[in-house]
Scaffold this motif. Structure first.
Motif, PDB file in Angstrom:
ATOM      1  N   LEU A  85      -1.305   4.516  -1.264  1.00 27.81           N
ATOM      2  CA  LEU A  85      -1.826   4.218  -2.593  1.00 27.81           C
ATOM      3  C   LEU A  85      -2.138   5.490  -3.372  1.00 27.81           C
ATOM      4  N   ILE A  86      -2.801   6.433  -2.727  1.00 26.25           N
ATOM      5  CA  ILE A  86      -3.150   7.676  -3.414  1.00 26.25           C
ATOM      6  C   ILE A  86      -1.901   8.456  -3.784  1.00 26.25           C
ATOM      7  N   ALA A  87      -0.939   8.535  -2.840  1.00 25.71           N
ATOM      8  CA  ALA A  87       0.311   9.258  -3.130  1.00 25.71           C
ATOM      9  C   ALA A  87       1.084   8.585  -4.259  1.00 25.71           C
ATOM     10  N   ALA A  88       1.131   7.241  -4.237  1.00 24.78           N
ATOM     11  CA  ALA A  88       1.827   6.524  -5.305  1.00 24.78           C
ATOM     12  C   ALA A  88       1.159   6.769  -6.644  1.00 24.78           C
ATOM     13  N   GLY A  89      -0.175   6.799  -6.656  1.00 18.66           N
ATOM     14  CA  GLY A  89      -0.889   7.072  -7.906  1.00 18.66           C
ATOM     15  C   GLY A  89      -0.587   8.448  -8.450  1.00 18.66           C
TER      16      GLY A  89
END
Length: 494
Positions: free
Chosen positions: A256-260
């Motif tokens: 999730l953090i990487a996608a954000g």
């Protein structure tokens, strides 16, 4: 006479003036101070709604059967929708006209508040809070744009921005006080219903007082940019939130953090290639404006996090009632107003913005550092009050020059989106700060309780330990903000 600055640069004087093309002989608007009342009242409503439900959260949770994991969305749904859509809201203000957009935002905010107050379940309340945030994203940038175009005199604009900056900084603390009063003496639902009469009063004032302005020709809405920015922010906030229960090494959290981060990187790329970008990059390329925006974001990361864990400390550890908790934050509100209107507004015409912002952040960092000494036996007067006073003065010294500097020297066609950018950094900082620092505090508390299973007061001690760990992180964020502010290039003088 001061010369006109280019759209991408802060003006040649360190004053908070936004240079206009109006004739120098044009008389000021005779209703300008009444207009400030309308604009400031609407802005105060928007800002305080970010925290007005904080003190009421236990009552909300019990009344709607909300789980511990989901209760933070009462706050985050608002701030995330607000911050994620602000840039689009700024462009809507440029496209449709500031007064019209201001009024549409007021009507929508009132309707969303009524829906939230009547909510019969968590889902309805979360949706209403998100709708409030979306309407606030339309309302806030048009409010700041109206302020910059209503006050054309440099000295008067300084006072107007001082009032506006005080409300921006103090509104969050005032929200805690109002929320406590309404929760204890009425019901938590009035934390939402109270917006309806305020919005309607502001709407009547806008109709009677504010000057209309036509929309800018050639403005187009950047829907792909809005989706990229909002999607990136939502993914990061979800990742931070899930890290509390799953851990920072959990694959879903990391994904999730990487996608954000990737979505936000694509957003920046898209803004440099889009025909009608939501955020023209020349607005943030100016070093002084970029430093002001970064300072705002970092300051609100620390401040909103402090609101969260101090609220729980006062109610859970010191056993304060909702009203007493709200009153406990009042010194911070007062010192923010003093710092913004009596110190920063008077000094800004005579000094560079960084000479106020950097000391302000250092002062706030000292105040936050004092919170690292909290314990189960700390008293409000010695353990909390000095910190709130220093935090308030520091934020007041910072917010006023940030607002004045970030909106100075921009072309009229970019006034709305620039105003939205300022509020975006404030709201996104608050949203990330609430989720991130809550995760840090909760994780530290869990580790402490697991390491001290035999202590009779382990739960309370673990909670306080988590608060102090979060305060250390907040202190570091404020020191970084001071460094960023100190490195800002001073505007050139004529």
């Amino acid at each position: 006479m001061t010369k006109q600055s280019s759209p991408g640069n802060i003006g040649p004087t360190p004053t908070p003036a936004l240079h206009t093309t109006a004739n120098a002989a044009e008389l000021p608007d005779p209703k300008r101070w009444w207009a400030l009342t309308v604009i400031a009242g609407a802005q105060l409503m928007v800002i305080l709604d970010g925290t007005i439900v904080n003190v009421a959260l236990p009552s909300v949770q019990n009344g709607l059967g909300m789980s511990d994991a989901n209760r933070q969305w009462v706050i985050t749904a608002y701030s995330l929708a607000f911050g994620g859509l602000l840039l689009l809201g700024g462009r809507i203000a440029d496209l449709a006209g500031r007064k019209r957009t201001f009024m549409i935002g007021l009507i929508g905010f009132a309707a969303a508040s009524a829906l939230g107050g009547a909510a019969d379940g968590p889902g309805t309340l979360f949706a209403a809070r998100a709708l409030q945030g979306a309407c606030a994203a339309v309302l806030a940038p048009s409010a700041l744009s109206l302020l910059t175009t209503t006050f054309t005199d440099t000295a008067e604009r300084g006072r107007a921005f001082g009032i506006y900056g005080a409300l921006a900084g103090g509104g969050s603390a005032i929200g805690l006080l109002v929320g406590g009063l309404l929760t204890e003496y009425a019901t938590w639902r009035w934390c939402l219903y109270v917006n309806v009469p305020i919005a309607l009063a502001a709407l009547g004032g806008a109709l009677a007082i504010l000057k209309d302005s036509p929309g800018q020709r050639g403005v187009r809405l950047d829907v792909p940019g809005a989706l990229l920015a909002s999607g990136g922010l939502v993914a990061i906030v979800y990742g931070f939130n899930d890290a509390e229960s799953a851990g920072w090494a959990d694959p879903l959290v990391l994904t999730l953090i990487a996608a954000g981060v990737i979505l936000l990187a694509v957003f920046v790329w898209w803004q440099s290639h889009a025909k009608h970008p939501m955020l023209p990059l020349h607005i943030v390329r100016d070093s002084t404006r970029a430093a002001a925006l970064a300072t705002m974001g970092l300051a609100t990361v620390a401040m909103f996090g402090a609101f969260l864990f101090l609220t729980y400390y006062l109610q859970t550890i010191l056993d304060y009632s909702p009203v007493r908790t709200g009153l406990a934050f009042l010194p911070m509100s007062v010192t923010i107003v003093i710092g913004a209107t009596q110190i920063a507004a008077r000094l800004l015409p005579h000094t560079a913005p960084r000479n106020l912002m950097a000391p302000g952040m250092l002062l706030a960092a000292v105040g936050m550092l004092l919170l690292t000494r909290l314990s189960m036996n700390s008293a409000y007067t010695t353990g909390v009050l000095p910190s709130l006073v220093l935090l308030g003065l520091g934020m007041g010294l910072t917010f006023m020059p940030v607002y004045a500097t970030a909106t100075a020297g921009v072309a009229p066609k970019d006034a709305g989106v620039t105003s939205a950018t300022v509020s975006t950094f404030q709201q996104i900082g608050g949203s990330l700060g609430t989720v991130l620092l809550n995760t840090i505090a909760s994780s530290a508390a869990t580790r402490y309780i697991d390491a001290h299973p035999s202590r009779g007061r382990g739960l309370g001690e673990g909670m306080v330990h988590g608060f102090t760990v979060a305060a250390w992180w907040s202190t570091g964020v404020l020191l970084l903000a001071a460094l960023v502010a100190a490195m800002a290039k001073a505007p050139e003088k004529t």
